[in-house]
Scaffold this active site. Structure first.
Site, mmCIF file in Angstrom:
data_model
loop_
_atom_site.group_PDB
_atom_site.id
_atom_site.type_symbol
_atom_site.label_atom_id
_atom_site.label_comp_id
_atom_site.label_asym_id
_atom_site.label_seq_id
_atom_site.Cartn_x
_atom_site.Cartn_y
_atom_site.Cartn_z
ATOM 1 N N LEU A 31 0.830 -1.218 0.000
ATOM 2 C CA LEU A 31 0.000 0.000 0.000
ATOM 3 C C LEU A 31 0.859 1.261 0.000
ATOM 4 C CD1 LEU A 31 -3.013 -0.955 2.326
ATOM 5 C CD2 LEU A 31 -2.890 -1.008 -0.174
ATOM 6 N N THR A 32 1.689 1.397 -1.016
ATOM 7 C CA THR A 32 2.384 2.661 -1.252
ATOM 8 C C THR A 32 1.336 3.669 -1.737
ATOM 9 O OG1 THR A 32 2.773 2.279 -3.605
ATOM 10 C CG2 THR A 32 4.398 1.350 -2.072
ATOM 11 N N ALA A 78 4.010 -6.184 -7.894
ATOM 12 C CA ALA A 78 4.449 -5.151 -6.953
ATOM 13 C C ALA A 78 5.629 -4.414 -7.564
ATOM 14 C CB ALA A 78 4.855 -5.791 -5.633
ATOM 15 N N THR A 130 7.308 -5.083 -18.591
ATOM 16 C CA THR A 130 6.861 -4.042 -19.508
ATOM 17 C C THR A 130 7.633 -4.086 -20.824
ATOM 18 O OG1 THR A 130 7.004 -1.643 -19.810
ATOM 19 C CG2 THR A 130 8.428 -2.552 -18.159
ATOM 20 N N ASP A 131 7.044 -3.516 -21.871
ATOM 21 C CA ASP A 131 7.766 -3.405 -23.153
ATOM 22 C C ASP A 131 8.865 -2.351 -23.087
ATOM 23 O OD1 ASP A 131 6.130 -1.141 -23.084
ATOM 24 O OD2 ASP A 131 5.397 -1.349 -25.136
ATOM 25 N N GLU A 132 8.860 -1.533 -22.003
ATOM 26 C CA GLU A 132 9.858 -0.459 -21.932
ATOM 27 C C GLU A 132 11.273 -1.001 -21.771
ATOM 28 O OE1 GLU A 132 8.796 3.041 -19.773
ATOM 29 O OE2 GLU A 132 6.667 2.597 -19.886
ATOM 30 N N TYR A 155 13.283 3.578 -14.454
ATOM 31 C CA TYR A 155 12.170 2.625 -14.324
ATOM 32 C C TYR A 155 12.406 1.399 -15.195
ATOM 33 C CZ TYR A 155 7.676 0.468 -15.458
ATOM 34 O OH TYR A 155 6.673 -0.448 -15.703
ATOM 35 N N LYS A 159 13.137 -2.598 -14.225
ATOM 36 C CA LYS A 159 12.281 -3.713 -14.654
ATOM 37 C C LYS A 159 13.098 -4.730 -15.466
ATOM 38 C CE LYS A 159 8.457 -4.232 -14.250
ATOM 39 N NZ LYS A 159 7.719 -4.961 -13.171
ATOM 40 N N PRO A 210 -1.287 18.817 -19.607
ATOM 41 C CA PRO A 210 0.094 18.843 -20.077
ATOM 42 C C PRO A 210 0.403 17.708 -21.051
ATOM 43 C CG PRO A 210 -0.011 17.952 -17.851
ATOM 44 C CD PRO A 210 -1.424 18.252 -18.255
ATOM 45 N N ASN A 254 0.587 10.659 -28.230
ATOM 46 C CA ASN A 254 0.011 11.284 -27.030
ATOM 47 C C ASN A 254 -0.948 12.416 -27.394
ATOM 48 O OD1 ASN A 254 1.441 9.555 -25.425
ATOM 49 N ND2 ASN A 254 3.068 11.015 -24.932
HETATM 50 P P1 NAD Z 1 0.785 0.569 -9.878
HETATM 51 O O1 NAD Z 1 1.854 1.588 -9.620
HETATM 52 O O2 NAD Z 1 -0.595 1.039 -10.147
HETATM 53 O O3 NAD Z 1 0.688 -0.436 -8.622
HETATM 54 C C1 NAD Z 1 1.815 -0.990 -8.010
HETATM 55 C C2 NAD Z 1 1.355 -1.702 -6.753
HETATM 56 O O4 NAD Z 1 2.521 -2.297 -6.126
HETATM 57 C C3 NAD Z 1 0.718 -0.780 -5.708
HETATM 58 O O5 NAD Z 1 -0.450 -1.383 -5.194
HETATM 59 C C4 NAD Z 1 1.782 -0.659 -4.627
HETATM 60 O O6 NAD Z 1 1.245 -0.463 -3.329
HETATM 61 C C5 NAD Z 1 2.479 -2.014 -4.740
HETATM 62 N N1 NAD Z 1 3.870 -1.967 -4.258
HETATM 63 C C6 NAD Z 1 4.835 -1.073 -4.578
HETATM 64 N N2 NAD Z 1 5.975 -1.372 -3.931
HETATM 65 C C7 NAD Z 1 5.734 -2.501 -3.217
HETATM 66 C C8 NAD Z 1 6.520 -3.311 -2.352
HETATM 67 N N3 NAD Z 1 7.810 -3.003 -2.087
HETATM 68 N N4 NAD Z 1 5.963 -4.404 -1.808
HETATM 69 C C9 NAD Z 1 4.657 -4.732 -2.051
HETATM 70 N N5 NAD Z 1 3.858 -3.987 -2.837
HETATM 71 C C10 NAD Z 1 4.397 -2.886 -3.409
HETATM 72 O O7 NAD Z 1 1.330 -0.348 -11.047
HETATM 73 P P2 NAD Z 1 0.570 -1.001 -12.291
HETATM 74 O O8 NAD Z 1 0.420 0.024 -13.346
HETATM 75 O O9 NAD Z 1 -0.604 -1.747 -11.799
HETATM 76 O O10 NAD Z 1 1.687 -2.020 -12.785
HETATM 77 C C11 NAD Z 1 1.782 -3.328 -12.226
HETATM 78 C C12 NAD Z 1 2.931 -4.069 -12.891
HETATM 79 O O11 NAD Z 1 2.712 -4.129 -14.298
HETATM 80 C C13 NAD Z 1 4.284 -3.387 -12.700
HETATM 81 O O12 NAD Z 1 5.264 -4.372 -12.513
HETATM 82 C C14 NAD Z 1 4.518 -2.660 -14.016
HETATM 83 O O13 NAD Z 1 5.895 -2.551 -14.295
HETATM 84 C C15 NAD Z 1 3.832 -3.596 -14.982
HETATM 85 N N6 NAD Z 1 3.332 -2.958 -16.208
HETATM 86 C C16 NAD Z 1 2.534 -1.852 -16.135
HETATM 87 C C17 NAD Z 1 2.052 -1.267 -17.308
HETATM 88 C C18 NAD Z 1 1.136 -0.066 -17.278
HETATM 89 O O14 NAD Z 1 0.866 0.520 -18.326
HETATM 90 N N7 NAD Z 1 0.604 0.336 -16.114
HETATM 91 C C19 NAD Z 1 2.392 -1.817 -18.544
HETATM 92 C C20 NAD Z 1 3.205 -2.951 -18.583
HETATM 93 C C21 NAD Z 1 3.658 -3.505 -17.398
#
Ligand code: NAD
Length: 338
Positions: A31-32, A78, A130-132, A155, A159, A210, A254
Site C-alpha cells: 500500500l504505497t 508489486a 513491460t515493453d519499456e 524505471y 524492470k 500537459p 500522445n
Molecule cells: P501501480 O503503480 O498502479 O501499482 C503498483 C502496486 O505495487 C501498488 O499497489 C503498490 O502499493 C504495490 N507496491 C509497490 N511497492 C511494493 C513493495 N515493495 N511491496 C509490495 N507492494 C508494493 O502499477 P501497475 O500500473 O498496476 O503495474 C503493475 C505491474 O505491471 C508493474 O510491474 C509494471 O511494471 C507492470 N506494467 C505496467 C504497465 C502499465 O501501463 N501500467 C504496462 C506494462 C507492465
C-alpha cells in the site's frame, strides 16, 4: 498469490479472480501511494479473498505469507511504476523492482523446493514486466520476445534487471517462471498521475492538460481487462522459462489521445464554452523520452489463444465514462501527500 494487487493492473486481476470464484486469492501489497484498497473487494465479504499489507523487500513477512497461504502460483505486480518518479527518485525503483524481486524469488524458491513432486511441477512464478525494457523504436518495427533489452529510464532499467533475475532463477535453480512484457495499459482505477487519467481529471478540473514536447511519442495501448486475460493465459498455459510479449497493436500518439479524450468529454460532459482541447498545453519534454513502443504479440495469440477484446475506441470511451462516474475514487488521490 498476487503481489502488488492494490495497484492499477493488480486490482483488475484480483477483481477478476475473486469474481470468477474458482480460486483463493491472497493479495500481498505494501500500500504505497499507488496502492488503494478502494479498488478491491472487501475481504470480509468473501472467503475467497485475503489481503496482507506487506512489502516484497521484507523476506520474513513474504516467507510467512507464502508458507501460510501455500500458493500454486505467484504473480508479481508489486513495483514502482511511474517513469517521471524514477527520474526524480530512482532509489525506490532499485529497491522494490530489483531487490524486492530478488527477495521474492528467494522466498518462492525456498517454498517451491520443499513442495511435493506434483505441486513442484505445477507451481509457477509469473513476473509482470513491460515493453519499456526493449528501449525505443524508430518509425517502423515492433518489439517481440527476441528483441534485445535496451532500457533507457531508471524505471525500465529496474524492470529489465528484475527480468534478468527471474530468468537466472529459472536457469540456475529450475524455478518454473514466466515473464510477460506488456505495452501501456489504460482503463478504470488507474492512478491519476498516469497520462490518460491525467488528461481526464485535468480537463474536468478546467486546468491545463500537459502534453510532453510535441506530443508525437507513440505508445501501443491495451485495455487493462485485456491484459488480465493475457496474464491468466500466460499463467495458465505459458511454458515455464518463456517470455510472452503482450500488446493490442493500437499505436497512438500522445497528442492524438489527448484530443480524443477531449472530444469524448465534449460529447459526454460539454463545457460551458469551447472545447476541452483548448486546455491542451505542450510542456518541456521528459529527459530521454522514448519515441515509440510497439509490440508484436503473435506468439501470445498463436500459442496461448489470447486476443484483446476491446478496440482503443471502445476502451477509451469506457475509461472516460468510468472516470466521469467515479469521481469519489480519484478525487481524494489528487490531494494525497506522496
Ligand atoms: P501501480 O503503480 O498502479 O501499482 C503498483 C502496486 O505495487 C501498488 O499497489 C503498490 O502499493 C504495490 N507496491 C509497490 N511497492 C511494493 C513493495 N515493495 N511491496 C509490495 N507492494 C508494493 O502499477 P501497475 O500500473 O498496476 O503495474 C503493475 C505491474 O505491471 C508493474 O510491474 C509494471 O511494471 C507492470 N506494467 C505496467 C504497465 C502499465 O501501463 N501500467 C504496462 C506494462 C507492465
Amino acid at each position: 498469490m498476487v503481489t502488488g494487487g492494490a495497484g492499477f493492473i493488480g486490482s483488475a486481476l484480483v477483481r477478476r479472480l475473486v469474481a470468477d470464484g474458482e480460486t483463493q486469492t491472497l493479495n500481498f501489497d505494501a500500500l504505497t501511494y499507488a496502492g488503494n484498497t478502494h479498488s478491491l473487494p472487501d475481504p470480509r465479504t468473501t472467503q475467497r479473498y485475503r489481503f496482507i499489507k506487506g512489502d516484497i523487500r521484507d523476506h520474513a513477512s513474504l516467507s510467512s505469507a507464502i508458507s501460510a497461504f501455500k500458493p500454486d502460483i505467484i504473480m508479481n505486480l508489486a513495483a514502482e511504476t511511474h517513469v517521471d518518479r524514477s527520474i526524480t527518485g530512482p532509489q525506490a525503483f532499485i529497491d522494490t523492482n530489483i531487490a524486492g524481486t530478488a527477495t521474492l524469488l528467494e522466498a518462492a524458491r525456498t517454498y517451491w523446493e520443499a513442495l511435493d513432486d506434483t505441486r513442484r511441477q505445477s507451481f509457477r512464478l509469473h513476473q509482470i514486466s513491460t515493453d519499456e525494457v526493449f528501449g525505443s523504436l524508430g518509425p517502423t518495427g515492433r518489439f517481440s520476445e527476441t528483441t534485445p533489452y535496451a532500457p533507457n529510464s531508471p524505471y525500465s532499467a529496474s524492470k529489465a534487471s528484475a527480468d534478468h533475475l527471474v530468468r537466472a532463477w529459472h536457469h540456475t535453480y529450475g524455478l518454473p517462471v514466466l515473464i510477460s512484457n506488456c505495452t501501456n495499459n489504460y482503463g478504470p482505477y488507474q492512478y491519476p498521475e498516469k497520462f490518460i487519467p491525467r488528461v481526464i481529471v485535468n480537463a474536468l478540473a478546467g486546468v491545463d492538460i500537459p502534453v510532453y514536447g510535441t506530443g508525437e511519442n507513440v505508445r501501443d495501448w491495451l485495455f487493462v481487462d485485456d491484459h488480465v486475460d493475457a496474464l491468466l493465459a500466460v499463467a495458465g498455459r505459458g511454458e515455464p522459462g518463456e517470455t510472452y510479449a503482450i500488446g493490442a497493436s493500437e499505436e497512438h500518439t500522445n497528442i492524438d489521445i489527448a484530443n480524443r479524450i477531449c472530444a469524448l468529454l465534449d460529447e459526454m460532459r460539454p463545457r460551458g464554452s469551447g472545447s476541452y482541447a483548448d486546455l491542451i498545453t505542450h510542456v518541456t519534454d521528459r529527459p530521454g523520452h522514448d519515441a515509440r513502443y510497439a509490440i508484436d504479440a503473435t506468439r501470445a495469440r498463436r500459442e496461448l489463444g489470447w486476443q484483446p477484446r476491446k478496440t482503443f475506441e471502445t476502451g477509451l470511451r469506457r475509461t472516460v465514462s468510468w472516470y466521469l462516474d467515479n469521481r469519489h475514487w480519484w478525487a481524494p488521490l489528487l490531494d494525497r501527500e506522496v
